[in-house]
Design an enzyme around this catalytic site. Structure first.
Site, PDB file in Angstrom:
ATOM      1  N   SER A 193       0.811  -1.229   0.000  1.00 48.99           N
ATOM      2  CA  SER A 193       0.000   0.000   0.000  1.00 48.99           C
ATOM      3  C   SER A 193       0.837   1.268   0.000  1.00 48.99           C
ATOM      4  O   SER A 193       0.435   2.278   0.583  1.00 48.99           O
ATOM      5  CB  SER A 193      -0.943   0.022   1.217  1.00 48.99           C
ATOM      6  OG  SER A 193      -1.597  -1.211   1.351  1.00 48.99           O
ATOM      7  N   ARG A 194       2.008   1.196  -0.620  1.00 53.01           N
ATOM      8  CA  ARG A 194       2.889   2.380  -0.720  1.00 53.01           C
ATOM      9  C   ARG A 194       3.401   2.881   0.637  1.00 53.01           C
ATOM     10  O   ARG A 194       3.874   4.000   0.747  1.00 53.01           O
ATOM     11  CB  ARG A 194       2.187   3.550  -1.424  1.00 53.01           C
ATOM     12  CG  ARG A 194       1.757   3.269  -2.847  1.00 53.01           C
ATOM     13  CD  ARG A 194       2.949   3.469  -3.804  1.00 53.01           C
ATOM     14  NE  ARG A 194       2.633   3.171  -5.186  1.00 53.01           N
ATOM     15  CZ  ARG A 194       2.638   1.933  -5.710  1.00 53.01           C
ATOM     16  NH1 ARG A 194       2.947   0.892  -4.959  1.00 53.01           N
ATOM     17  NH2 ARG A 194       2.368   1.740  -6.978  1.00 53.01           N
ATOM     18  N   LEU A 195       3.273   2.040   1.670  1.00 51.93           N
ATOM     19  CA  LEU A 195       3.730   2.474   3.003  1.00 51.93           C
ATOM     20  C   LEU A 195       5.145   1.956   3.229  1.00 51.93           C
ATOM     21  O   LEU A 195       5.431   1.215   4.179  1.00 51.93           O
ATOM     22  CB  LEU A 195       2.757   1.973   4.085  1.00 51.93           C
ATOM     23  CG  LEU A 195       1.322   2.477   3.899  1.00 51.93           C
ATOM     24  CD1 LEU A 195       0.379   1.889   4.949  1.00 51.93           C
ATOM     25  CD2 LEU A 195       1.278   4.008   3.952  1.00 51.93           C
TER      26      LEU A 195
END
Ligand SMILES: Cc1cc2nc3c(=O)[nH]c(=O)nc-3n(C[C@H](O)[C@H](O)[C@H](O)COP(=O)(O)O)c2cc1C
Length: 215
Positions: A193-195
């Site tokens: 999730s792009r984290l």
């Protein structure tokens, strides 16, 4: 081309291989060695290929290209090139440079910023003498980054050099190594999730200080 871009977007899988937790090395050089070893022990192609960026001080234009990491010694990263090439001339006027490693299988990237300096002639000699003869002749033959009228011109130069150096090929004085003395290193680990995890190390008064930054 746009079809491919769309397909790649559709097929892209979330990053999920690992994360940076409390077991991560607190010394960035050790952390670099660890990740480099991981890359060499995995299926990465060309794990020692890095993108080197330099800047032309007159135009402020950055240039990037791939070179091979050939050594990590005294906490400095060494590569070899032609000192009269575009990069060599830029480094002569401005030693500030950035190195970037990308290991897609591990979903990792390392950005390293620092100052480049020529390594000693002795060290360059030792490395040059370890290279295959054809690469040694190639180093002499290539006026790297200069315009070339034709491929034949280069081939003729190679033939002439074969005759000029029938035995040992000495290192040309326009060819040798640079070592990057890092003052900033960022480790990037892809996360879902792009984290993504991003840990930075900055040298302050000769001590490394670390902190996380946003993905
Ligand atoms: C996988 C790979 C490894 C390379 N390794 C080197 C290297 O170690 N040294 C080098 O001078 N050029 C290397 N090159 C060529 C450089 O990318 C570049 O074309 C060349 O150094 C000239 O760059 P410049 O005109 O910006 O100075 C490599 C290219 C590739 C694709």
């Amino acid at each position: 081309m746009s079809d491919h871009i769309q397909r790649l977007k559709n097929e892209h899988k979330d990053f999920n291989v690992s994360d940076i937790d409390s077991s991560f090395e607190s010394d960035p050089i050790k952390a670099f060695q660890q990740w480099f070893n991981d890359a060499c022990n995995s299926n990465e192609d060309e794990p020692n290929a890095l993108c080197l960026s330099t800047v032309d001080v007159l135009t402020h234009q950055p240039s990037s290209r791939i070179v091979y990491l050939k050594d990590l010694r005294n906490n400095e990263l060494v590569f070899y090139t032609n000192y009269s090439s575009k990069k060599g001339l830029e480094i002569e006027k401005n030693g500030n440079a950035s190195m970037l490693f990308f290991w897609p299988g591990l979903q990792r990237q390392i950005r390293i910023q620092g100052i480049l300096n020529k390594i000693s002639s002795k060290e360059s000699d030792t490395y040059f003498s370890s290279r295959p003869r054809s690469s040694q002749i190639g180093a002499w033959a290539s006026k790297q980054s200069d315009r070339l009228e034709s491929k034949e011109e280069l081939e003729i130069r190679v033939k002439d050099l074969e005759k000029r150096f029938p035995g040992v090929v000495p290192r040309p004085d326009f060819w040798g190594g640079y070592a990057l003395d890092p003052h900033f290193i960022e480790f990037w680990q892809g996360r879902p999730s792009r984290l993504h995890d991003r840990i930075c190390f900055e040298k302050e008064n000769d001590e490394w200080v670390s902190y996380r930054i946003n993905p």
